[in-house]
Design an enzyme around this catalytic site. Structure first.
Site, short mmCIF file in Angstrom:
data_model
loop_
_atom_site.label_atom_id
_atom_site.label_comp_id
_atom_site.label_asym_id
_atom_site.label_seq_id
_atom_site.Cartn_x
_atom_site.Cartn_y
_atom_site.Cartn_z
N GLU A 31 33.96 70.29 -32.16
CA GLU A 31 34.53 71.09 -33.27
C GLU A 31 34.33 72.59 -33.03
O GLU A 31 35.20 73.39 -33.33
CB GLU A 31 33.88 70.64 -34.59
CG GLU A 31 34.28 69.23 -34.97
CD GLU A 31 33.49 68.66 -36.14
OE1 GLU A 31 32.26 68.87 -36.18
OE2 GLU A 31 34.10 68.02 -36.99
N GLY B 257 29.98 68.07 -33.47
CA GLY B 257 30.06 69.49 -33.80
C GLY B 257 30.32 70.36 -32.58
O GLY B 257 30.87 71.45 -32.69
N GLU C 197 30.74 60.77 -34.35
CA GLU C 197 30.05 60.67 -35.64
C GLU C 197 30.11 59.26 -36.23
O GLU C 197 29.20 58.82 -36.92
CB GLU C 197 30.65 61.68 -36.65
CG GLU C 197 30.35 63.13 -36.34
CD GLU C 197 31.39 63.80 -35.45
OE1 GLU C 197 32.14 63.08 -34.75
OE2 GLU C 197 31.44 65.04 -35.43
N ALA D 237 25.98 68.39 -33.77
CA ALA D 237 24.98 68.89 -34.72
C ALA D 237 23.66 68.19 -34.40
O ALA D 237 23.64 67.08 -33.87
CB ALA D 237 25.43 68.58 -36.14
C1 LIG Z 1 30.33 74.42 -35.42
C2 LIG Z 1 30.12 73.59 -36.56
C3 LIG Z 1 29.47 72.29 -36.29
C4 LIG Z 1 29.45 71.48 -37.51
C5 LIG Z 1 28.94 70.09 -37.32
C6 LIG Z 1 29.59 69.15 -38.26
C7 LIG Z 1 29.00 67.76 -38.29
C8 LIG Z 1 28.72 67.27 -36.96
C9 LIG Z 1 28.07 66.15 -36.77
C10 LIG Z 1 27.64 65.79 -35.42
O1 LIG Z 1 27.87 66.49 -34.47
S1 LIG Z 1 26.78 64.33 -35.28
C11 LIG Z 1 26.26 64.34 -33.58
C12 LIG Z 1 27.33 63.92 -32.65
N1 LIG Z 1 26.81 63.81 -31.32
C13 LIG Z 1 26.30 62.69 -30.82
O2 LIG Z 1 26.25 61.66 -31.45
C14 LIG Z 1 25.78 62.77 -29.39
C15 LIG Z 1 24.31 62.44 -29.34
N2 LIG Z 1 23.81 62.49 -27.98
C16 LIG Z 1 24.03 61.53 -27.08
O3 LIG Z 1 24.72 60.57 -27.32
C17 LIG Z 1 23.42 61.69 -25.75
O4 LIG Z 1 22.37 62.61 -25.85
C18 LIG Z 1 24.39 62.17 -24.63
C19 LIG Z 1 25.10 63.43 -25.04
C20 LIG Z 1 25.40 61.07 -24.34
C21 LIG Z 1 23.55 62.45 -23.34
O5 LIG Z 1 22.78 61.35 -22.99
P1 LIG Z 1 21.57 61.51 -21.94
O6 LIG Z 1 20.99 60.17 -21.77
O7 LIG Z 1 22.05 62.24 -20.74
O8 LIG Z 1 20.54 62.50 -22.66
P2 LIG Z 1 19.55 62.15 -23.86
O9 LIG Z 1 18.25 61.69 -23.30
O10 LIG Z 1 20.19 61.28 -24.86
O11 LIG Z 1 19.37 63.60 -24.55
C22 LIG Z 1 18.49 64.57 -24.04
C23 LIG Z 1 17.74 65.17 -25.21
O12 LIG Z 1 18.69 65.79 -26.08
C24 LIG Z 1 18.54 65.27 -27.39
N3 LIG Z 1 19.85 65.26 -28.07
C25 LIG Z 1 21.04 64.98 -27.54
N4 LIG Z 1 21.99 65.09 -28.46
C26 LIG Z 1 21.38 65.45 -29.60
C27 LIG Z 1 21.85 65.74 -30.92
N5 LIG Z 1 23.18 65.72 -31.24
N6 LIG Z 1 20.97 66.08 -31.85
C28 LIG Z 1 19.64 66.16 -31.56
N7 LIG Z 1 19.14 65.92 -30.32
C29 LIG Z 1 20.01 65.58 -29.36
C30 LIG Z 1 18.01 63.87 -27.17
O13 LIG Z 1 17.41 63.39 -28.34
C31 LIG Z 1 17.05 64.10 -26.04
O14 LIG Z 1 15.87 64.70 -26.51
P3 LIG Z 1 14.50 63.85 -26.64
O15 LIG Z 1 14.73 62.88 -27.75
O16 LIG Z 1 14.30 63.20 -25.32
O17 LIG Z 1 13.47 64.88 -26.99
#
Ligand SMILES: CCCCCCC/C=C/C(=O)SCCNC(=O)CCNC(=O)[C@H](O)C(C)(C)COP(=O)(O)OP(=O)(O)OC[C@H]1O[C@@H](n2cnc3c(N)ncnc32)[C@H](O)[C@@H]1OP(=O)(O)O
Length: 293
Positions: free
Chosen positions: A147, A144, A167, A101
Site C-alpha cells: 500500500e 502496508g 492481511e 504494518a
Molecule cells: C503506509 C500505510 C500502511 C498502512 C497499513 C495498513 C494495514 C496493514 C496491515 C498489514 O500490513 S498486516 C501485515 C502484512 N504482512 C504480512 O503478513 C507479512 C508478514 N511477514 C512474513 O510473512 C514473512 O516475514 C516474510 C515477509 C514472508 C519473510 O519471511 P522470512 O522467513 O524470510 O523472514 P521472517 O523470519 O518471517 O521475518 C524476519 C523478522 O521480521 C519480522 N517480521 C516480518 N514481517 C513482519 C511484520 N509485518 N510485522 C512485524 N514483524 C515482522 C519477523 O517476525 C522476524 O522477526 P523475529 O520474530 O525473528 O524477531
C-alpha cells in the site's frame, strides 16, 4: 458543469500561488544530520535535487511501526517544503521494501482503540505529498508495504520484488488502499485474487498488470530510480506539481470533470514564467531555465 470548471480554475490558481510562495531555502536532511531511528535520508543527484528516503528497520524486514511512520512523515513534509528538492525516492533493503504494518505492534489493538484513535489516519503522508515520489521496491512489498508503494507516483521494481496483500491470512483486510488503489490499478479480478488469497505476485507479473512501470536488476534499482528523479527534476518543479495533481484527479473524478480540470490547469500554466521560458527556449533552440514561477 460551468461551476466545476470555475472551481478547478480557482484551485489551479491557488496552487500556483502557494507553490510560488514556497521558501527557496529550507532545512535539508541528510543521513548524518539527523538522528533517525527507523529511516535514513540523503540528498543526491548531479544537481543535488533528489531526496532518497530509505526504510531502515532490517531486523523486522522494515515492518511499518508507528515510530517509522512518524519519521517518514516528518522527512516527507520537510522535503515537500524544500524548494531545492525536485523528486523523492522511497526505498527499503534488498530483502524487503516493507513486510507490512508491524503485526506485533498492532496485535493488541481493540476495535474501540482503532475507531477512537483513528488508526492508520496519520500514516498517509506519502499520498498527500505534492512532489513526485518514486518507490524503488526490492524484495517484499506486502500488506502496508504494498500500500505504501501504491501511494507513490511511480513504482520501479527490482527483479526479485514480490507484491502482496496477505492481511486475509491474519484475519483482517487491507486498511490503506489494498482493496481500493490496487483494484483501480490492476482491475477487479487480479485485485480480488490477491486480496482473497493473500498470494504474492512477482515483479514480472506486477509489470504485466501495470502495478509497476519498470523491472530492473536489483543492484541497479536505486540508481535507476534516482536517474528518473533527476530527469523529472530537469523540468519546472511548479509545472511538475500541477501535472501530478492532474494525473491523480483521473482516479477521483469522472472523465468529463477530469478533462475540464486538465484543460483549466493547462490554461493556468499560461500564467507562469516557466511556461513562457519553456516555449521561448524551444524557439531559441536552447535548454530552458526554469524558476518555478
Ligand atoms: C503506509 C500505510 C500502511 C498502512 C497499513 C495498513 C494495514 C496493514 C496491515 C498489514 O500490513 S498486516 C501485515 C502484512 N504482512 C504480512 O503478513 C507479512 C508478514 N511477514 C512474513 O510473512 C514473512 O516475514 C516474510 C515477509 C514472508 C519473510 O519471511 P522470512 O522467513 O524470510 O523472514 P521472517 O523470519 O518471517 O521475518 C524476519 C523478522 O521480521 C519480522 N517480521 C516480518 N514481517 C513482519 C511484520 N509485518 N510485522 C512485524 N514483524 C515482522 C519477523 O517476525 C522476524 O522477526 P523475529 O520474530 O525473528 O524477531
Amino acid at each position: 458543469m460551468a461551476n466545476i470548471a470555475k472551481l478547478f480554475t480557482v484551485r489551479a490558481n491557488t496552487l500556483l500561488q502557494a507553490a510560488a510562495r514556497q521558501p527557496q531555502v529550507a532545512t535539508r536532511f541528510s543521513s548524518t544530520a539527523n538522528n533517525w531511528e527507523f529511516i535514513k535520508t540523503e540528498v543526491t543527484g548531479e544537481k543535488n535535487n533528489v531526496a532518497v528516503i530509505t526504510l531502515n528497520r532490517p531486523k523486522a524486514l522494515n515492518a511499518l511501526c508507528n515510530g517509522l511512520m512518524k519519521e517518514l512523515s516528518t522527512a516527507l513534509k520537510a522535503y515537500g517544503k524544500d524548494a531545492n528538492i525536485s523528486a523523492i525516492v522511497l526505498t527499503g533493503s534488498e530483502k524487503a521494501f516493507a513486510a507490512g504494518a508491524d503485526i506485533k505492534e498492532m496485535a493488541p489493538n481493540t476495535y474501540s482503540q482503532c475507531i477512537q484513535g483513528n488508526f492508520l489516519n496519520d500514516w498517509t503522508e506519502v499520498a498527500r505529498t505534492q512532489k513526485p515520489i518514486i518507490a524503488a521496491v526490492n524484495g517484499y512489498a506486502l500488506g502496508g508495504g504494498c500500500e505504501l508503494a501504491m501511494m507513490c507516483d511511480i513504482i520501479y521494481a527490482g527483479d526479485k520484488a514480490k507484491f502482496g496483500q496477505p492481511e486475509i491470512a491474519l484475519g483482517t483486510i487491507p486498511g490503506a488502499g489494498g482493496t481500493q488503489r490496487l483494484t483501480r490499478v490492476v482491475g477487479k479480478s487480479k485485485a480480488m485474487e490477491m486480496c482473497l488469497t493473500g498470494n504474492m505476485i512477482n515483479a514480472q507479473e506486477a509489470e504485466k498488470v501495470g502495478l509497476v512501470s519498470k523491472v530492473i536488476p536489483a543492484d541497479q534499482l536505486l540508481g535507476e530510480a534516482v536517474k528518473l528523479g533527476e530527469k523529472i527534476g530537469t523540468h519546472s518543479n511548479l509545472i511538475v506539481q500541477l501535472c501530478k495533481e492532474a494525473v491523480n484527479i483521473a482516479y477521483e473524478t469522472t472523465l468529463e470533470e477530469g478533462l475540464k480540470f486538465e484543460r483549466r490547469t493547462n490554461h493556468a500554466t499560461f500564467s507562469t514564467a516557466d511556461r513562457k521560458e519553456g516555449m521561448q527556449a524551444f524557439v531559441e533552440k536552447r535548454p530552458a531555465k526554469f524558476t518555478s514561477e
